[in-house]
Design a protein around this motif. Sequence first.
Motif, short mmCIF file in Angstrom:
data_model
loop_
_atom_site.label_atom_id
_atom_site.label_comp_id
_atom_site.label_asym_id
_atom_site.label_seq_id
_atom_site.Cartn_x
_atom_site.Cartn_y
_atom_site.Cartn_z
N ARG A 95 0.83 -1.21 0.00
CA ARG A 95 0.00 0.00 0.00
C ARG A 95 0.87 1.26 0.00
O ARG A 95 0.54 2.26 -0.65
CB ARG A 95 -0.94 -0.02 1.20
CG ARG A 95 -2.05 -1.06 1.08
CD ARG A 95 -2.85 -1.18 2.37
NE ARG A 95 -3.61 0.03 2.65
CZ ARG A 95 -4.81 0.32 2.14
NH1 ARG A 95 -5.38 -0.53 1.31
NH2 ARG A 95 -5.43 1.42 2.46
N GLU A 98 2.21 1.66 -3.53
CA GLU A 98 1.16 2.13 -4.44
C GLU A 98 0.91 3.62 -4.25
O GLU A 98 0.76 4.38 -5.21
CB GLU A 98 -0.12 1.32 -4.19
CG GLU A 98 -1.27 1.67 -5.12
CD GLU A 98 -2.20 2.73 -4.52
OE1 GLU A 98 -2.91 3.40 -5.30
OE2 GLU A 98 -2.20 2.90 -3.29
N SER A 102 1.53 6.49 -7.05
CA SER A 102 0.40 7.34 -7.43
C SER A 102 0.73 8.82 -7.26
O SER A 102 0.34 9.66 -8.08
CB SER A 102 -0.83 6.98 -6.59
OG SER A 102 -1.27 5.68 -6.89
N LEU A 115 -3.42 4.20 -13.68
CA LEU A 115 -2.97 3.79 -12.36
C LEU A 115 -4.14 3.27 -11.51
O LEU A 115 -4.02 2.26 -10.82
CB LEU A 115 -2.31 4.96 -11.63
CG LEU A 115 -0.93 5.40 -12.13
CD1 LEU A 115 -0.50 6.65 -11.40
CD2 LEU A 115 0.09 4.29 -11.93
N THR A 118 -4.98 -0.20 -12.77
CA THR A 118 -3.89 -1.18 -12.63
C THR A 118 -3.67 -1.58 -11.18
O THR A 118 -3.36 -2.73 -10.87
CB THR A 118 -2.59 -0.61 -13.21
OG1 THR A 118 -2.82 -0.21 -14.56
CG2 THR A 118 -1.48 -1.65 -13.19
N TRP A 119 -3.82 -0.62 -10.26
CA TRP A 119 -3.57 -0.89 -8.85
C TRP A 119 -4.86 -1.04 -8.03
O TRP A 119 -4.86 -0.91 -6.82
CB TRP A 119 -2.72 0.25 -8.25
CG TRP A 119 -1.32 0.27 -8.80
CD1 TRP A 119 -0.91 0.88 -9.94
CD2 TRP A 119 -0.18 -0.39 -8.27
NE1 TRP A 119 0.44 0.66 -10.15
CE2 TRP A 119 0.92 -0.11 -9.13
CE3 TRP A 119 0.05 -1.17 -7.13
CZ2 TRP A 119 2.21 -0.59 -8.90
CZ3 TRP A 119 1.34 -1.64 -6.89
CH2 TRP A 119 2.39 -1.37 -7.77
N VAL A 122 -5.17 -3.14 -4.73
CA VAL A 122 -4.71 -2.67 -3.42
C VAL A 122 -5.89 -2.36 -2.50
O VAL A 122 -5.81 -2.54 -1.29
CB VAL A 122 -3.80 -1.42 -3.58
CG1 VAL A 122 -3.41 -0.86 -2.22
CG2 VAL A 122 -2.55 -1.78 -4.38
N PHE A 148 0.74 -7.75 -7.14
CA PHE A 148 1.65 -6.61 -7.04
C PHE A 148 2.65 -6.60 -8.18
O PHE A 148 2.86 -5.57 -8.84
CB PHE A 148 2.39 -6.65 -5.70
CG PHE A 148 3.54 -5.69 -5.61
CD1 PHE A 148 3.32 -4.34 -5.40
CD2 PHE A 148 4.85 -6.12 -5.76
CE1 PHE A 148 4.37 -3.44 -5.33
CE2 PHE A 148 5.91 -5.24 -5.69
CZ PHE A 148 5.67 -3.89 -5.48
N SER A 151 0.99 -5.66 -11.51
CA SER A 151 0.67 -4.23 -11.58
C SER A 151 1.93 -3.38 -11.74
O SER A 151 1.95 -2.40 -12.49
CB SER A 151 -0.10 -3.80 -10.33
OG SER A 151 -1.32 -4.48 -10.23
N LEU A 152 2.98 -3.78 -11.03
CA LEU A 152 4.25 -3.06 -11.14
C LEU A 152 4.83 -3.18 -12.55
O LEU A 152 5.32 -2.19 -13.12
CB LEU A 152 5.25 -3.59 -10.11
CG LEU A 152 6.64 -2.96 -10.08
CD1 LEU A 152 6.54 -1.46 -9.85
CD2 LEU A 152 7.50 -3.61 -9.00
N THR A 155 2.86 -1.01 -14.93
CA THR A 155 3.16 0.41 -14.72
C THR A 155 4.52 0.78 -15.29
O THR A 155 4.68 1.81 -15.96
CB THR A 155 3.13 0.74 -13.22
OG1 THR A 155 1.84 0.42 -12.70
CG2 THR A 155 3.42 2.20 -12.97
#
Length: 412
Positions: A95, A98, A102, A115, A118-119, A122, A148, A151-152, A155
């Motif tokens: 968190r 993220e 952001s 974003l 994608t996240w 969380v 995670f 998503s990473l 991104t």
Amino acid sequence: MSKINPFKPNNPVSSEMFAGRHKEIRALEKGLYQTKNGFPSNILITGERGIGKSSLMNLFKHLAIGNISTENGFLNFIAVNVVVSDRTSLVTLIRLIERSISRELGKVETVRSFLAETWSFVQRIKLMDSGLDKADATDEADIVIDEFAYSLAQTCTRISNPQKGEAAKDGIVFIIDEADNACPNLHIGYFFKAVTEMLQQHGCEKVMFVVAGLPDVVEKLAKSHASSIRIFTHLSVKELSFSDTKYVLERGLLKGNEVNVEQTTMGDFAKDHVATLSEGYPHFIQQFAYSAYERNTDGEISVEDVFEGAFNEGGALDSIGSRYYAADYHSKIKSDEYRQVLSIMAENMSDWIKKSEIREKFTGDDQTLTDALKALTTRKIILKNASKMGEYRLQQRGFALWIKLFGSRPKK
């Protein structure tokens, strides 16, 4: 007229005050360049308290985001800073990451909606947090880490290959400080091992992890996942050299003279004494210099100013002791006999002393002495000589000096 003191014992030093660490900086620059070009490099930085790890991390961030040029020019990474506490769980770490991403990328309108989608996981994993506290929560941890990493990877790919006219980024670097605080619920070694492998599977090769902590972070990483150490290049940060210490002092004085009407100088002998007292620990350099600067009244910091600033009650050594030594001497030790062992050892400063030499002055029995040396070694308050049986020493001369001057003072 009051003067602004340019030395900062309670904060990482700015990049312009930074000195030494040439090997470490080269390794960090190389890692950034490798990662930028699709050959990710991860670095583990360890060192004792006050050795300057946080200042090195601060410099690294400026290199990564392009505030300072490297030998390969200016870089343009997204830098994510996280400081680990003993309450940081796996969910909390994700968190925090993220939120940081952001904040950095959410300023760009064309990336903001990307974003959020994608996240989005969380927002769901908070419900799993209590389940991840359990010892058998491996399955849940795998699910969280998998989402995670995906998503990473998405991104990083998006910012490295912009689709709507934004400036391309070189990748993402993670600066994880005080990792030695990691609790079992963080699964720290497993986290790094699994994430780096999953990023590779997702075709993401522009993410770099730089992890810093006290030396026992190595043990925590290995305990969480035996092979996690292998993904890092390990750099052990040591004390600054005498010349680098004097450079820090000169930079500080120059900075002070830029902002103060009244100019201040420091003689060579005074610089030598600060360098000797600080033992090359950057935090200690800043504290001894700060206290000497405060003590001075005539514009020339003398040896007397250094000594008075160092050894008076409330001075440099007292302040350092409050942060670094008092807990070891009072809170971690419940026996006056154990403290007597430390006092005897302090007579040798930080030189090795034989158990037989301690026994000559120790007023307790042999078993108590044996128990004391074992406990103090286990708690990492003293060091045991690995090459000579029955020899021990304090980790720093400063600890010895503090014990001599302030050890008998009642705990506040």
